[in-house]
Design an enzyme around this catalytic site. Structure first.
Site, PDB file in Angstrom:
ATOM      1  N   LYS A  79      27.782  28.999  21.117  1.00  0.00           N
ATOM      2  CA  LYS A  79      28.298  29.887  20.066  1.00  0.00           C
ATOM      3  C   LYS A  79      29.056  31.046  20.708  1.00  0.00           C
ATOM      4  CE  LYS A  79      26.731  32.429  15.934  1.00  0.00           C
ATOM      5  NZ  LYS A  79      25.575  32.862  15.111  1.00  0.00           N
ATOM      6  N   SER A 160      25.991  31.911   9.948  1.00  0.00           N
ATOM      7  CA  SER A 160      27.174  32.130  10.742  1.00  0.00           C
ATOM      8  C   SER A 160      27.380  31.077  11.833  1.00  0.00           C
ATOM      9  CB  SER A 160      27.108  33.510  11.409  1.00  0.00           C
ATOM     10  OG  SER A 160      26.071  33.564  12.357  1.00  0.00           O
ATOM     11  N   SER A 184      21.211  32.467  10.018  1.00  0.00           N
ATOM     12  CA  SER A 184      22.426  31.892  10.609  1.00  0.00           C
ATOM     13  C   SER A 184      22.212  30.677  11.496  1.00  0.00           C
ATOM     14  CB  SER A 184      23.162  32.958  11.427  1.00  0.00           C
ATOM     15  OG  SER A 184      23.837  33.848  10.588  1.00  0.00           O
TER      16      SER A 184
END
Lengths: 495, 95
Positions: A79, A160, A184
């Protein structure tokens, strides 16, 4: 041989171990798959194929010498919230420009130390603020999943960590790192038929992870199976003197917990997670989950967490308040982008107006408002008191139960544009996940079925603080019973 | 408590974010929507409750007061929008 990308992390490591294929071969398959699919899915915002092949080559040498680590040769996606040394890291925000960290986050370092290979950086909502991935500077991720017989509307993979979830679901990495501040990891995992866990607050170091809300942020993996998640969590978690809230505790053998029977465990069903207007399918899925655990000998106990409904409003004070403090560092002076104004103050204001997207600006304004003179007691202090009551609710129920079972999300994935007009409606995505962040508890999302449009739905298991073992054990039981094997059918170009 | 346009302007100044006059109305509406939804926290009885300071019951660790890091000027300046001879170059702040 293109089936190599479809392996689970555990299967791939076994294959590498018995020399069925090399890390270079495996990595090449992923690079080709990403190259073909990414223009359609936008899961990766930076591909690092040369670095990946270099790491894979070194990994193969290490394995040949008998020095294999626990993730030796396994290609992973990272990420973009994780700082990766010499590889651009932006938190998917314009304000970071082309920032190249001169250091590595502790969590990713732990992965490389065990031989993992980095395929690239994954898309996400800007500064992890969002539940749909559409606040990214690089544009949204398109979910590999599509509605059955639908008009092929582009669906969100959630957020997210939408890039992480989409990449795992579309077989563009064996597994991915993610982070969870209000849901998330767990919401995108639920939306994409993948498994994701947020460990107990303090288990994984926050060093080198771009800060959003420091009392809530926690690192964790998204993977294809519960066992893969357990293995990655063991490696990602460690005590780190560079994070003042890092816990100095042993990391147990969680992979062994995945197959431990749940017979005799007491599983709480919190009645407050039954929402008005929740789709019948979510309730039905929850009942199915209850049935599976009962069939395997667990005892089901109805419990109450009376302050649940206040969790989201508390979150939308605490998280923006912490964000307004954390993001004060982006002033265009020492790194990131700078918009020159007429004077210093004007330069700050122009830099931040141009560099932060709409949602981030909205949250910074809320955070500044609730912390401002005259409002601090009414909002921030009150929220921290209600947060204490939410934690107390959990402490009370964990006197009598070993874990809690809830739906992971109040709905399946939605199409872009369906929710984004109303910020509060978007925030409700995290209604079942945000409580675990506020209370610092571990929570895992595990795929449990499909809705009538053919989209995945997840169940969530919340454990006591530091009892990830219970999460893995119950999630393992659900995984075996659900036998969720459906994959999105590839509408995107394959290698 | 409702949020006024003047409040939003003030908060934007505090947050160092330039907000267009044209956008102020819309932002005020959004913030009012969010803050109105947050008002439900007033229903909760918080008498005698200590505000949370940490979710984990852990003492902050102390360490020796010694230098553990440093000599990284080049690394620190590497991402600067503007730098010169070991310094950040920033807009003039004092007349």
């Amino acid at each position: 041989m293109s089936d190599l990308t479809r392996l689970s992390l555990t299967e791939a490591l076994q294959g590498l171990d018995r020399k069925a294929f090399s890390s270079v071969e495996l990595t090449e398959h992923f690079i080709a798959a990403i190259e073909a699919a990414n223009p359609s899915l936008n899961a990766y915002i930076l591909e690092t194929p040369e670095r990946a092949l270099e790491m894979a080559k070194v990994s193969d040498t290490r394995r040949a010498k008998g020095e294999a680590g626990r993730l030796e040769g396994a290609p992973l996606g990272i990420k973009d919230l994780y700082c990766t040394k010499d590889v651009r890291t932006t938190a998917c925000s314009n304000i970071l420009g082309e920032f190249v960290p001169p250091y590595e986050s502790t969590v990713t370092q732990n992965l490389w130390d065990q031989g993992a290979v980095m395929l690239g950086k994954l898309n996400m909502d800007e500064f992890a603020m969002g539940s749909s991935n559409e606040t990214s500077r690089f544009g949204p991720v398109i979910s590999p999943w599509r509605r059955k017989g639908g008009a092929n509307a582009g669906l969100t993979p959630g957020g997210s960590s939408g890039g992480s979830a989409a990449a795992v679901a579309a077989d563009l990495c064996l597994a991915a790192t993610a982070t969870d501040t209000g849901g998330s990891i767990r919401q995108p995992a639920a939306f994409t038929g993948t498994v994701g866990i947020k460990p107990t607050y303090g288990r994984a170091s926050r060093y080198g992870i771009v800060a959003f809300a420091s009392s809530l942020d926690q690192a964790g993996p998204i993977a294809k199976t519960v066992a893969d998640c357990a293995l990655l969590t063991e490696i990602m978690c460690s005590h780190d003197s560079r994070d003042s809230t890092s816990l100095n505790v042993e990391t147990p053998d969680w992979t062994a917990d995945v197959s431990r029977p749940v017979k005799g465990m007491r599983i709480g069903i919190p009645k407050e997670y039954r929402l008005d207007g929740m789709p019948d399918e979510i309730e039905a899925l929850w009942q199915k989950g209850i049935g599976w655990l009962k069939d395997q000998g667990a005892e089901i106990v109805d419990v109450s967490l009376p302050h649940t409904k206040y969790a989201l409003p508390v979150y939308y004070i605490v998280a923006p308040a912490e964000a307004s403090s954390n993001l004060a560092r982006y002033d265009g002076m020492r790194y990131g982008t700078r918009q020159l104004g007429s004077d210093l103050l004007h330069t700050y204001e122009q830099t931040r107006a141009a560099g932060f997207g709409k949602e981030v600006q909205r949250r910074l304004l809320i955070g500044t408002y609730v912390l401002s003179s005259g409002y601090y007691d009414a909002y921030y202090l009150r929220a921290q008191k209600v947060r204490q009551k939410i934690l107390q609710d959990f402490r009370d129920v964990f006197q009598t139960v070993d874990a809690l079972l809830t739906p992971a999300t109040p709905s399946a994935a939605f199409a872009y544009g369906e929710r984004s007009d109303d910020p509060v409606a978007m925030y409700l995505n995290d209604v079942f996940t945000v409580t675990a962040n506020l209370a610092g508890l571990p929570g895992i999302s595990v795929p449990a079925g499909l809705d009538n449009q053919g989209l995945p739905l997840g169940l969530q298991v919340i454990g006591k603080a530091l009892d990830e073992a219970a999460c893995f054990r119950v999630a393992g039981a659900i995984e075996r019973a659900a036998n969720f094997t459906t994959k999105p059918s590839a509408w995107w170009p394959s290698a | 408590m409702s949020v006024s346009k003047a409040d939003v302007k003030k908060v934007a100044r505090l947050a160092r974010i330039a907000v267009d006059e044209a956008n102020l109305e819309h932002l005020t509406g959004e913030l009012n929507g969010i803050m109105g939804w947050i008002e439900q926290l007033n229903e909760v009885d918080i008498d005698g409750v200590e505000p949370m300071t940490s979710v984990v019951e852990a003492q902050l660790k102390m360490r020796e007061d010694i230098v553990t890091d440093g000599h990284k000027a080049d690394e620190i300046l590497a991402n600067a929008p503007k730098s010169d001879d070991g310094f950040f170059v920033v807009p003039k702040a004092v007349e």
